[in-house]
Design a protein around this motif. Structure first.
Motif, PDB file in Angstrom:
ATOM      1  N   VAL A  60      63.584  -6.028 -82.608  1.00 31.14           N
ATOM      2  CA  VAL A  60      63.789  -6.202 -84.045  1.00 31.14           C
ATOM      3  C   VAL A  60      64.382  -4.911 -84.607  1.00 31.14           C
ATOM      4  O   VAL A  60      63.815  -3.828 -84.429  1.00 31.14           O
ATOM      5  CB  VAL A  60      62.468  -6.542 -84.753  1.00 31.14           C
ATOM      6  N   GLY A  61      65.534  -5.054 -85.275  1.00 30.18           N
ATOM      7  CA  GLY A  61      66.197  -3.887 -85.841  1.00 30.18           C
ATOM      8  C   GLY A  61      66.507  -4.078 -87.309  1.00 30.18           C
ATOM      9  O   GLY A  61      65.965  -4.967 -87.975  1.00 30.18           O
ATOM     10  N   THR A  62      67.379  -3.218 -87.826  1.00 31.97           N
ATOM     11  CA  THR A  62      67.792  -3.307 -89.222  1.00 31.97           C
ATOM     12  C   THR A  62      69.306  -3.185 -89.302  1.00 31.97           C
ATOM     13  O   THR A  62      69.923  -2.426 -88.543  1.00 31.97           O
ATOM     14  CB  THR A  62      67.143  -2.200 -90.067  1.00 31.97           C
ATOM     15  N   GLN A  63      69.904  -3.953 -90.216  1.00 31.14           N
ATOM     16  CA  GLN A  63      71.346  -3.932 -90.390  1.00 31.14           C
ATOM     17  C   GLN A  63      71.785  -3.006 -91.515  1.00 31.14           C
ATOM     18  O   GLN A  63      72.983  -2.852 -91.763  1.00 31.14           O
ATOM     19  CB  GLN A  63      71.858  -5.350 -90.671  1.00 31.14           C
ATOM     20  N   VAL A 156      78.537  -9.483-104.700  1.00 34.64           N
ATOM     21  CA  VAL A 156      77.157  -9.735-105.134  1.00 34.64           C
ATOM     22  C   VAL A 156      76.345 -10.339-103.988  1.00 34.64           C
ATOM     23  O   VAL A 156      75.193  -9.950-103.753  1.00 34.64           O
ATOM     24  CB  VAL A 156      77.147 -10.662-106.368  1.00 34.64           C
ATOM     25  N   SER A 157      76.939 -11.302-103.268  1.00 39.35           N
ATOM     26  CA  SER A 157      76.228 -11.935-102.150  1.00 39.35           C
ATOM     27  C   SER A 157      75.903 -10.918-101.064  1.00 39.35           C
ATOM     28  O   SER A 157      74.792 -10.915-100.504  1.00 39.35           O
ATOM     29  CB  SER A 157      77.086 -13.065-101.583  1.00 39.35           C
ATOM     30  N   ARG A 158      76.860 -10.021-100.777  1.00 41.82           N
ATOM     31  CA  ARG A 158      76.617  -8.998 -99.761  1.00 41.82           C
ATOM     32  C   ARG A 158      75.506  -8.048-100.209  1.00 41.82           C
ATOM     33  O   ARG A 158      74.651  -7.641 -99.405  1.00 41.82           O
ATOM     34  CB  ARG A 158      77.904  -8.229 -99.490  1.00 41.82           C
ATOM     35  N   ALA A 159      75.513  -7.665-101.487  1.00 44.08           N
ATOM     36  CA  ALA A 159      74.491  -6.749-101.991  1.00 44.08           C
ATOM     37  C   ALA A 159      73.112  -7.401-101.953  1.00 44.08           C
ATOM     38  O   ALA A 159      72.104  -6.741-101.630  1.00 44.08           O
ATOM     39  CB  ALA A 159      74.833  -6.318-103.423  1.00 44.08           C
ATOM     40  N   LYS A 160      73.056  -8.697-102.278  1.00 44.51           N
ATOM     41  CA  LYS A 160      71.770  -9.408-102.196  1.00 44.51           C
ATOM     42  C   LYS A 160      71.273  -9.470-100.753  1.00 44.51           C
ATOM     43  O   LYS A 160      70.078  -9.286-100.491  1.00 44.51           O
ATOM     44  CB  LYS A 160      71.924 -10.820-102.754  1.00 44.51           C
ATOM     45  N   THR A 161      72.200  -9.745 -99.830  1.00 44.35           N
ATOM     46  CA  THR A 161      71.812  -9.823 -98.418  1.00 44.35           C
ATOM     47  C   THR A 161      71.298  -8.481 -97.923  1.00 44.35           C
ATOM     48  O   THR A 161      70.262  -8.405 -97.241  1.00 44.35           O
ATOM     49  CB  THR A 161      73.006 -10.275 -97.566  1.00 44.35           C
ATOM     50  N   ASN A 162      72.003  -7.410 -98.256  1.00 43.40           N
ATOM     51  CA  ASN A 162      71.566  -6.075 -97.820  1.00 43.40           C
ATOM     52  C   ASN A 162      70.221  -5.718 -98.417  1.00 43.40           C
ATOM     53  O   ASN A 162      69.387  -5.083 -97.765  1.00 43.40           O
ATOM     54  CB  ASN A 162      72.608  -5.033 -98.215  1.00 43.40           C
ATOM     55  N   LEU A 163      70.016  -6.135 -99.662  1.00 45.34           N
ATOM     56  CA  LEU A 163      68.708  -5.880-100.268  1.00 45.34           C
ATOM     57  C   LEU A 163      67.623  -6.664 -99.538  1.00 45.34           C
ATOM     58  O   LEU A 163      66.509  -6.162 -99.332  1.00 45.34           O
ATOM     59  CB  LEU A 163      68.738  -6.278-101.746  1.00 45.34           C
ATOM     60  N   GLY A 164      67.973  -7.878 -99.092  1.00 47.70           N
ATOM     61  CA  GLY A 164      67.000  -8.652 -98.316  1.00 47.70           C
ATOM     62  C   GLY A 164      66.731  -8.035 -96.957  1.00 47.70           C
ATOM     63  O   GLY A 164      65.611  -8.134 -96.428  1.00 47.70           O
ATOM     64  N   ALA A 189      72.300   2.635 -89.757  1.00 46.24           N
ATOM     65  CA  ALA A 189      72.856   1.458 -89.092  1.00 46.24           C
ATOM     66  C   ALA A 189      74.370   1.424 -89.208  1.00 46.24           C
ATOM     67  O   ALA A 189      74.977   0.364 -89.253  1.00 46.24           O
ATOM     68  CB  ALA A 189      72.262   0.197 -89.708  1.00 46.24           C
ATOM     69  N   SER A 190      74.982   2.598 -89.244  1.00 50.13           N
ATOM     70  CA  SER A 190      76.431   2.657 -89.454  1.00 50.13           C
ATOM     71  C   SER A 190      77.203   2.138 -88.253  1.00 50.13           C
ATOM     72  O   SER A 190      78.185   1.405 -88.404  1.00 50.13           O
ATOM     73  CB  SER A 190      76.844   4.101 -89.757  1.00 50.13           C
ATOM     74  N   TYR A 191      76.803   2.537 -87.036  1.00 55.34           N
ATOM     75  CA  TYR A 191      77.560   2.197 -85.845  1.00 55.34           C
ATOM     76  C   TYR A 191      76.832   1.211 -84.933  1.00 55.34           C
ATOM     77  O   TYR A 191      77.450   0.463 -84.202  1.00 55.34           O
ATOM     78  CB  TYR A 191      77.886   3.471 -85.053  1.00 55.34           C
ATOM     79  N   SER A 192      75.530   1.204 -84.952  1.00 56.75           N
ATOM     80  CA  SER A 192      74.755   0.279 -84.120  1.00 56.75           C
ATOM     81  C   SER A 192      73.455  -0.039 -84.831  1.00 56.75           C
ATOM     82  O   SER A 192      73.019   0.686 -85.734  1.00 56.75           O
ATOM     83  CB  SER A 192      74.463   0.887 -82.740  1.00 56.75           C
ATOM     84  N   THR A 193      72.838  -1.125 -84.392  1.00 60.64           N
ATOM     85  CA  THR A 193      71.583  -1.552 -85.013  1.00 60.64           C
ATOM     86  C   THR A 193      70.412  -0.825 -84.365  1.00 60.64           C
ATOM     87  O   THR A 193      70.147  -1.027 -83.171  1.00 60.64           O
ATOM     88  CB  THR A 193      71.393  -3.072 -84.874  1.00 60.64           C
ATOM     89  N   PRO A 194      69.720   0.039 -85.091  1.00 57.37           N
ATOM     90  CA  PRO A 194      68.565   0.722 -84.492  1.00 57.37           C
ATOM     91  C   PRO A 194      67.408  -0.246 -84.282  1.00 57.37           C
ATOM     92  O   PRO A 194      67.155  -1.127 -85.110  1.00 57.37           O
ATOM     93  CB  PRO A 194      68.215   1.788 -85.529  1.00 57.37           C
TER      94      PRO A 194
END
Length: 428
Positions: A60-63, A156-164, A189-194
């Motif tokens: 499980v990581g973060t985007q 807006v959709s991208r910002a909502k997703t990132n907030l989620g 999470a700039s280059y890979s998903t930690p």
């Protein structure tokens, strides 16, 4: 006087030689060792080592990047699908969403204005009061505004997703095997998903990832039974089933191996991820088949000993070795032996699965052609030619009987002409 002494010594030596020859010849017997054809099991087993792993393991990581604000689980925590595991700081993400919403509102206002302007020009154009150029320019601006609105909605959709994404949820039911972050730690999470957590789905069902040598992989098939052990529980034996044979070769130190997946039940949770397993895979299992020890297939009787044993050359249970070793009897057929099996039975005419064994029935020993099947190196499957309980010879040799009274210390007969050691006649 000297001549008399010399003749006496020669006579004594001749008497001793005659005594030993006759006594040894009469006392020696043929010892026959046999094994029985019995019902048993034929197994082919290959060995390998592997590692215990969960059937399903998810990292499980973060985007999105940010600071870990709160962690709600730890090592070995049991989690459910959709359960909140951790939260990132949402300040910047919330600000980005507000900015996107503001941009969207501006774009919508612009679109509404241009839509009204286009509607007026369209009416004037229909009454021929404005030129076609004015009409096309108004239409162009309106279409551009619609594109900007669509882009702002996407922001807006991208910002909502990132907030989620700031809320980290468990994707499966399972157990947390590892936790790679702490509260207050920054993740990028700039280059890979930690990876934040590793979750195993169900530890009551495990698998062994075994490395099987290329020399053995041809015998391995899906569905075969496997037993294995781990160092943590040396007295316990675990069982499993092969579920996958991976075709990808793995080379290490010029040795090629293939990964074989073995599924195993783990109701007591004794098998833990990472344990090293020593496996034995049953590539062949034949149960309740007629078997014979393989050493009986390699037996070839000495023709003189065989003749000596047969009833034509026996007297009161004693072996007549002089008769058996007589060169004139080399072409004689022992009792019970078919003529075609004189001395050179037709081994050259046998197929790969046909063998000649020697069956003992009371005092009779005779050759028998058999058909064999699978072998595990110790036992051989008998397909045809033998019945359960048949005795098959695997060794014949000349043996001396147990030492009796009057024999020497090493079991040799003692001469009546030699003086006895004091106390040698003492009863034991």
């Amino acid at each position: 006087m000297k001549k008399i002494t010399l003749y006496a010594c020669l006579f004594l030596a001749a008497g001793l030689a005659t005594y030993f020859f006759i006594l040894k010849e009469e006392d020696q017997q043929v010892k026959v060792e046999t094994v029985k054809a019995v019902k048993g099991t034929i197994n082919h087993i290959i060995t390998a080592t592997g590692t215990i792993e969960p059937l399903t393991q998810v990292e499980v990581g973060t985007q999105v990047s940010g600071v870990i604000q709160k962690i709600y689980v730890d090592y070995n925590s049991k989690v459910k699908s959709g359960q909140l595991l951790a939260e990132l700081d949402k300040t910047n993400l919330s600000a980005t969403l507000e900015e996107a919403n503001a941009s969207l509102n501006t774009a919508l206002n612009e679109q509404n204005y241009l839509q009204k302007n286009f509607d007026r020009i369209a009416k004037l154009y229909q009454s021929k009061k404005v030129s076609q150029v004015d009409y096309e320019e108004a239409e162009y601006k309106l279409n551009n505004s619609k594109g900007v609105v669509a882009q702002r909605k996407s922001d807006v959709s991208r910002a909502k997703t990132n907030l989620g994404y700031a809320n980290i949820y468990s994707p499966i039911d399972g157990v947390v095997l590892s936790r790679s972050v702490d509260e207050g730690q920054t993740v990028a999470a700039s280059y890979s998903t930690p990876t934040l957590f590793t979750i195993a789905q169900d530890l009551k069902q495990m698998q062994v990832e075994a490395a099987v040598d290329e020399a053995d992989i041809g015998q391995v098939k899906v569905g075969q039974r496997v037993i294995f052990s781990v160092d943590a529980y040396p007295d316990d034996e675990f069982s499993g089933t092969i579920t996958q044979v991976r075709l990808e070769p793995i080379e290490e130190s010029n040795v090629i191996t293939y990964t074989v997946i073995i599924k195993a039940e783990n109701p007591d949770l004794k098998l833990m991820p990472g344990l090293t397993a020593s496996i034995s895979a049953y590539t062949l299992e034949l149960s309740d088949v007629l078997t014979l020890q393989a050493k009986a297939l390699r037996f070839e009787p000495d023709r003189q000993i065989l003749r000596a044993y047969m009833s034509n050359f026996q007297e009161d249970g004693k072996t007549n070795l002089a008769e058996a070793q007589n060169p004139e009897n080399n072409n004689m057929v022992p009792v019970g032996m078919p003529p075609k099996f004189k001395e050179n039975h037709p081994r050259g005419e046998l197929s790969e699965n046909e063998k000649i064994v020697w069956i003992k029935n009371d005092d009779d020993i005779r050759p028998q052609k058999i058909v064999i099947g699978e072998s595990d190196g110790v036992q051989v499957q008998i397909i045809e030619g033998l019945a359960e309980g048949d005795e098959v010879v695997y060794a014949m040799e000349i043996s001396d009987p147990p030492r009796e009274r009057g024999e020497g210390e090493m079991g040799e007969p003692s001469s009546p002409f030699m003086p006895q050691r004091p106390g040698s006649n003492r009863k034991k």
